[in-house]
Scaffold this motif. Structure first.
Motif, PDB file in Angstrom:
ATOM      1  N   ARG A  51     -28.965   0.100   5.854  1.00  0.00           N
ATOM      2  CA  ARG A  51     -29.808  -1.095   5.879  1.00  0.00           C
ATOM      3  C   ARG A  51     -31.298  -0.786   5.813  1.00  0.00           C
ATOM      4  O   ARG A  51     -32.077  -1.648   5.422  1.00  0.00           O
ATOM      5  N   ILE A  52     -31.700   0.426   6.162  1.00  0.00           N
ATOM      6  CA  ILE A  52     -33.130   0.729   6.116  1.00  0.00           C
ATOM      7  C   ILE A  52     -33.558   1.196   4.723  1.00  0.00           C
ATOM      8  O   ILE A  52     -34.744   1.328   4.456  1.00  0.00           O
ATOM      9  N   LEU A  53     -32.586   1.409   3.845  1.00  0.00           N
ATOM     10  CA  LEU A  53     -32.917   1.818   2.475  1.00  0.00           C
ATOM     11  C   LEU A  53     -33.331   0.603   1.649  1.00  0.00           C
ATOM     12  O   LEU A  53     -32.802  -0.496   1.846  1.00  0.00           O
ATOM     13  N   PRO A  54     -34.257   0.762   0.694  1.00  0.00           N
ATOM     14  CA  PRO A  54     -34.579  -0.329  -0.233  1.00  0.00           C
ATOM     15  C   PRO A  54     -33.334  -0.734  -1.017  1.00  0.00           C
ATOM     16  O   PRO A  54     -32.425   0.075  -1.228  1.00  0.00           O
ATOM     17  N   LYS A  55     -33.286  -1.979  -1.473  1.00  0.00           N
ATOM     18  CA  LYS A  55     -32.083  -2.502  -2.124  1.00  0.00           C
ATOM     19  C   LYS A  55     -31.670  -1.695  -3.341  1.00  0.00           C
ATOM     20  O   LYS A  55     -30.485  -1.402  -3.539  1.00  0.00           O
ATOM     21  N   ASP A  56     -32.649  -1.324  -4.185  1.00  0.00           N
ATOM     22  CA  ASP A  56     -32.290  -0.593  -5.392  1.00  0.00           C
ATOM     23  C   ASP A  56     -31.760   0.803  -5.079  1.00  0.00           C
ATOM     24  O   ASP A  56     -30.803   1.282  -5.698  1.00  0.00           O
ATOM     25  N   VAL A  57     -32.350   1.457  -4.059  1.00  0.00           N
ATOM     26  CA  VAL A  57     -31.885   2.794  -3.655  1.00  0.00           C
ATOM     27  C   VAL A  57     -30.517   2.703  -2.993  1.00  0.00           C
ATOM     28  O   VAL A  57     -29.636   3.533  -3.240  1.00  0.00           O
ATOM     29  N   SER A  58     -30.317   1.696  -2.157  1.00  0.00           N
ATOM     30  CA  SER A  58     -29.032   1.557  -1.462  1.00  0.00           C
ATOM     31  C   SER A  58     -27.893   1.340  -2.453  1.00  0.00           C
ATOM     32  O   SER A  58     -26.779   1.828  -2.253  1.00  0.00           O
ATOM     33  N   ALA A  59     -28.165   0.628  -3.557  1.00  0.00           N
ATOM     34  CA  ALA A  59     -27.128   0.425  -4.579  1.00  0.00           C
ATOM     35  C   ALA A  59     -26.769   1.743  -5.254  1.00  0.00           C
ATOM     36  O   ALA A  59     -25.593   2.017  -5.507  1.00  0.00           O
ATOM     37  N   ASP A  60     -27.786   2.569  -5.539  1.00  0.00           N
ATOM     38  CA  ASP A  60     -27.518   3.889  -6.134  1.00  0.00           C
ATOM     39  C   ASP A  60     -26.714   4.761  -5.181  1.00  0.00           C
ATOM     40  O   ASP A  60     -25.745   5.423  -5.573  1.00  0.00           O
ATOM     41  N   VAL A  61     -27.115   4.776  -3.902  1.00  0.00           N
ATOM     42  CA  VAL A  61     -26.419   5.582  -2.895  1.00  0.00           C
ATOM     43  C   VAL A  61     -24.981   5.101  -2.752  1.00  0.00           C
ATOM     44  O   VAL A  61     -24.038   5.902  -2.671  1.00  0.00           O
ATOM     45  N   PHE A  62     -24.801   3.792  -2.741  1.00  0.00           N
ATOM     46  CA  PHE A  62     -23.470   3.203  -2.569  1.00  0.00           C
ATOM     47  C   PHE A  62     -22.505   3.678  -3.649  1.00  0.00           C
ATOM     48  O   PHE A  62     -21.331   3.933  -3.381  1.00  0.00           O
ATOM     49  N   SER A  63     -23.003   3.828  -4.876  1.00  0.00           N
ATOM     50  CA  SER A  63     -22.134   4.243  -5.984  1.00  0.00           C
ATOM     51  C   SER A  63     -21.660   5.684  -5.842  1.00  0.00           C
ATOM     52  O   SER A  63     -20.664   6.076  -6.458  1.00  0.00           O
ATOM     53  N   TYR A  64     -22.356   6.491  -5.016  1.00  0.00           N
ATOM     54  CA  TYR A  64     -21.961   7.892  -4.823  1.00  0.00           C
ATOM     55  C   TYR A  64     -21.179   8.116  -3.530  1.00  0.00           C
ATOM     56  O   TYR A  64     -20.724   9.234  -3.277  1.00  0.00           O
ATOM     57  N   MET A  65     -21.035   7.095  -2.711  1.00  0.00           N
ATOM     58  CA  MET A  65     -20.307   7.246  -1.441  1.00  0.00           C
ATOM     59  C   MET A  65     -18.805   7.298  -1.701  1.00  0.00           C
ATOM     60  O   MET A  65     -18.323   6.817  -2.733  1.00  0.00           O
ATOM     61  N   ASP A  66     -18.047   7.879  -0.757  1.00  0.00           N
ATOM     62  CA  ASP A  66     -16.601   7.929  -0.942  1.00  0.00           C
ATOM     63  C   ASP A  66     -15.985   6.568  -0.626  1.00  0.00           C
ATOM     64  O   ASP A  66     -16.600   5.688  -0.031  1.00  0.00           O
ATOM     65  N   THR A  67     -14.726   6.395  -1.044  1.00  0.00           N
ATOM     66  CA  THR A  67     -14.070   5.098  -0.979  1.00  0.00           C
ATOM     67  C   THR A  67     -13.997   4.550   0.440  1.00  0.00           C
ATOM     68  O   THR A  67     -14.266   3.359   0.668  1.00  0.00           O
ATOM     69  N   ASP A  68     -13.649   5.378   1.401  1.00  0.00           N
ATOM     70  CA  ASP A  68     -13.488   4.908   2.780  1.00  0.00           C
ATOM     71  C   ASP A  68     -14.795   4.366   3.344  1.00  0.00           C
ATOM     72  O   ASP A  68     -14.813   3.321   4.014  1.00  0.00           O
ATOM     73  N   GLN A  69     -15.895   5.065   3.100  1.00  0.00           N
ATOM     74  CA  GLN A  69     -17.175   4.616   3.631  1.00  0.00           C
ATOM     75  C   GLN A  69     -17.646   3.338   2.938  1.00  0.00           C
ATOM     76  O   GLN A  69     -18.233   2.459   3.577  1.00  0.00           O
ATOM     77  N   ARG A  70     -17.376   3.223   1.667  1.00  0.00           N
ATOM     78  CA  ARG A  70     -17.756   1.993   0.971  1.00  0.00           C
ATOM     79  C   ARG A  70     -16.980   0.798   1.529  1.00  0.00           C
ATOM     80  O   ARG A  70     -17.543  -0.283   1.711  1.00  0.00           O
ATOM     81  N   GLN A  71     -15.712   1.023   1.818  1.00  0.00           N
ATOM     82  CA  GLN A  71     -14.914  -0.061   2.398  1.00  0.00           C
ATOM     83  C   GLN A  71     -15.419  -0.421   3.791  1.00  0.00           C
ATOM     84  O   GLN A  71     -15.487  -1.598   4.157  1.00  0.00           O
ATOM     85  N   GLU A  72     -15.802   0.591   4.587  1.00  0.00           N
ATOM     86  CA  GLU A  72     -16.361   0.343   5.908  1.00  0.00           C
ATOM     87  C   GLU A  72     -17.615  -0.523   5.820  1.00  0.00           C
ATOM     88  O   GLU A  72     -17.796  -1.467   6.601  1.00  0.00           O
ATOM     89  N   LEU A  73     -18.475  -0.201   4.869  1.00  0.00           N
ATOM     90  CA  LEU A  73     -19.711  -0.961   4.714  1.00  0.00           C
ATOM     91  C   LEU A  73     -19.448  -2.405   4.315  1.00  0.00           C
ATOM     92  O   LEU A  73     -20.053  -3.339   4.859  1.00  0.00           O
ATOM     93  N   VAL A  74     -18.539  -2.590   3.360  1.00  0.00           N
ATOM     94  CA  VAL A  74     -18.222  -3.948   2.911  1.00  0.00           C
ATOM     95  C   VAL A  74     -17.679  -4.786   4.068  1.00  0.00           C
ATOM     96  O   VAL A  74     -17.967  -5.980   4.179  1.00  0.00           O
ATOM     97  N   GLU A  75     -16.904  -4.153   4.928  1.00  0.00           N
ATOM     98  CA  GLU A  75     -16.337  -4.876   6.077  1.00  0.00           C
ATOM     99  C   GLU A  75     -17.389  -5.152   7.151  1.00  0.00           C
ATOM    100  O   GLU A  75     -17.205  -6.029   7.994  1.00  0.00           O
ATOM    101  N   SER A  76     -18.515  -4.413   7.119  1.00  0.00           N
ATOM    102  CA  SER A  76     -19.507  -4.516   8.189  1.00  0.00           C
ATOM    103  C   SER A  76     -20.708  -5.381   7.833  1.00  0.00           C
ATOM    104  O   SER A  76     -21.323  -5.988   8.708  1.00  0.00           O
ATOM    105  N   ILE A  77     -21.080  -5.424   6.551  1.00  0.00           N
ATOM    106  CA  ILE A  77     -22.309  -6.126   6.183  1.00  0.00           C
ATOM    107  C   ILE A  77     -22.029  -7.607   5.927  1.00  0.00           C
ATOM    108  O   ILE A  77     -20.889  -8.020   5.716  1.00  0.00           O
ATOM    109  N   ALA A  78     -23.106  -8.385   5.914  1.00  0.00           N
ATOM    110  CA  ALA A  78     -22.999  -9.829   5.731  1.00  0.00           C
ATOM    111  C   ALA A  78     -22.748 -10.174   4.264  1.00  0.00           C
ATOM    112  O   ALA A  78     -22.951  -9.358   3.370  1.00  0.00           O
ATOM    113  N   ASP A  79     -22.318 -11.416   4.033  1.00  0.00           N
ATOM    114  CA  ASP A  79     -22.022 -11.865   2.670  1.00  0.00           C
ATOM    115  C   ASP A  79     -23.242 -11.761   1.764  1.00  0.00           C
ATOM    116  O   ASP A  79     -23.137 -11.375   0.597  1.00  0.00           O
TER     117      ASP A  79
END
Length: 452
Positions: A51-79
């Motif tokens: 959440r402290i990353l800028p939106k454009d950087v967080s999207a780039d980082v998200f694409s390199y994260m592993d599947t489990d962590q991406r699922q964790e984030l989707v379940e944790s963040i707001a719509d």
């Protein structure tokens, strides 16, 4: 500063809740390295850091994260955060991410995506898995026939930041049919008034939306492309596939081939994330097949039991014959699988390959059998006949193993099977049976001399 020092500094800033400095330190890192650092974080810290990353950087980082962590984030963040994240991601990365999520998570993500993006993603998800359509992205630079260089450069400056790549411009006609490509470097070294069509390369190298990803990777490798256009059945440009996605495909295909060559069913998850039962199930089918096919070798040994009883050296030579034959067959099959993958060898080359491997096997067989004959004569004090029988059997085994090893992958490809399936396990079993049959056939003809 090495990576361990960087990790230590990030840990310290996170422990002290110095989020401003932490954000600044992260911004100095590549998105790949940020994703690597996030692997060791628990859910709470992962969410905070993301959440402290800028939106454009967080999207780039998200694409390199592993599947489990991406699922964790989707379940944790707001719509709203999900919507912003998908909007910032390239379409192909978003599609890859959604393909790995469970159905309920996919539904939530799509519900929080704007209608236009949702329609595009749904269209991509309809393409067959591992097809060109499922790999492509729609973020590319397109130009029309009436544009000049100045118009193209202006368009790139206005929209290039949202494109997957700007190194190649794609010229389309009024019906969106691809008529040629223009490398960006050509446009940069000519006057802006120059018509783009004068710089266009009409030699189009493309793939179809339904082409298999392996065909796409072979085409990109063959022509050394940074990206390749994807056309529909009517020749209209619907997307491009970039070199980073091609590298992922090559890694995936190579991994799959190595697993098949080792008698393993292809794994869907990394090693440490695969269940023990799945690891066992992936290995059992070939092991069961090979266990039962070894009955053939056992039957051959049983049939010639009387031959083995004559001289202990005959029994002691069986492992050497079988291992050498298996190794020779595996060498030849590995070269064929690689040659087929790179397009260096085709089925029409069968007899040429067979003749080559037959001669190679002859040369190797002469060397190995000669060394074996001398070893038996001087180190084991074996009779000449016994040494000759074992050495000749070894020579024949090597030649046949090389021949079988080169032929099976070619035959497998001919009948539309993966050549890697015909590699190591299957070849070893066939060569074992052949080497034993050759050995005992030769030995039985000279049983009287061996007994004497």
């Amino acid at each position: 500063m090495n990576w361990e020092q960087i990790e230590s500094r990030l840990d310290q800033l996170m422990a002290e809740n110095r989020h401003g400095l932490l954000r600044g330190a992260l911004m100095m890192l590549n998105p790949v390295d940020i994703a690597g650092y996030m692997k060791k974080l628990n859910r709470e810290k992962l969410l905070m850091l993301f959440r402290i990353l800028p939106k454009d950087v967080s999207a780039d980082v998200f694409s390199y994260m592993d599947t489990d962590q991406r699922q964790e984030l989707v379940e944790s963040i707001a719509d709203a955060e999900i919507s912003a994240l998908i909007d910032e991601m390239f379409v192909d990365d978003a599609v890859d991410f959604l393909e790995e999520l469970p159905a309920n998570a996919v539904k939530r993500v799509l519900q929080n995506t704007d209608p236009k993006t949702r329609a595009i993603i749904n269209q991509f998800l309809k393409y067959p898995e591992n097809s060109a359509g499922s790999l492509m992205t729609i973020e590319y630079c397109e130009v029309s026939q009436d544009m000049n260089v100045g118009d193209a450069l202006k368009s790139i400056k206005e929209t290039g930041v949202d494109k997957e790549t700007v190194y190649t411009l794609y010229m389309l006609d009024a019906q969106r049919r691809l008529i040629g490509t223009i490398p960006l470097h050509k446009a940069l070294v000519v006057p802006e008034e120059t018509a783009l069509i004068k710089l266009m390369d009409p030699g189009i190298i493309s793939v179809n939306t339904l082409d298999d990803q392996e065909i796409v990777a072979d085409t990109v490798r063959k022509y050394h492309l940074l990206s390749i256009p994807v056309l529909d059945g009517e020749g209209r440009l619907v997307g491009i596939i970039t070199s980073d996605d091609i590298m992922d495909v090559i890694e995936e295909e190579n991994t799959e081939d190595f697993e098949k060559m080792s008698g393993l069913a292809p794994a869907e998850q990394p090693y440490f994330k695969t269940k023990l039962t799945t690891l066992a199930i992936n290995r059992l089918p070939w092991l069961m097949i090979l266990m039962f096919t070894s009955i053939i070798s056992g039957a051959i040994i049983s049939r010639f039991e009387s031959v083995l009883a004559v001289n202990i050296l005959l029994s002691a030579s069986i492992p050497m014959l079988m291992d050498t034959g298996g190794n020779c067959g595996q060498q030849a099959s590995t070269l064929m699988v690689r040659g087929l993958a790179l397009g260096e060898v085709q089925f029409k080359d069968l007899f040429r390959v067979l003749w080559t491997e037959f001669r190679v096997g002859g040369l190797i067989g002469i060397v190995l059998s000669s060394v074996t004959f001398l070893r038996l004569m001087f180190l084991n004090s074996a009779p000449v006949v016994t040494s000759a029988v074992i050495s000749v059997s070894l020579f024949a085994t090597v030649v046949i193993a090389k021949s079988i090893g080169c032929v099976l992958p070619l035959l497998a490809q001919r009948v539309k099977l993966d050549p890697a399936l015909a590699a190591s396990p299957l070849i070893t079993t066939i060569v074992d049976a052949c080497s034993l049959f050759i050995f005992f056939t030769i030995a039985s003809h000279y049983i009287a001399q061996i007994a004497a």
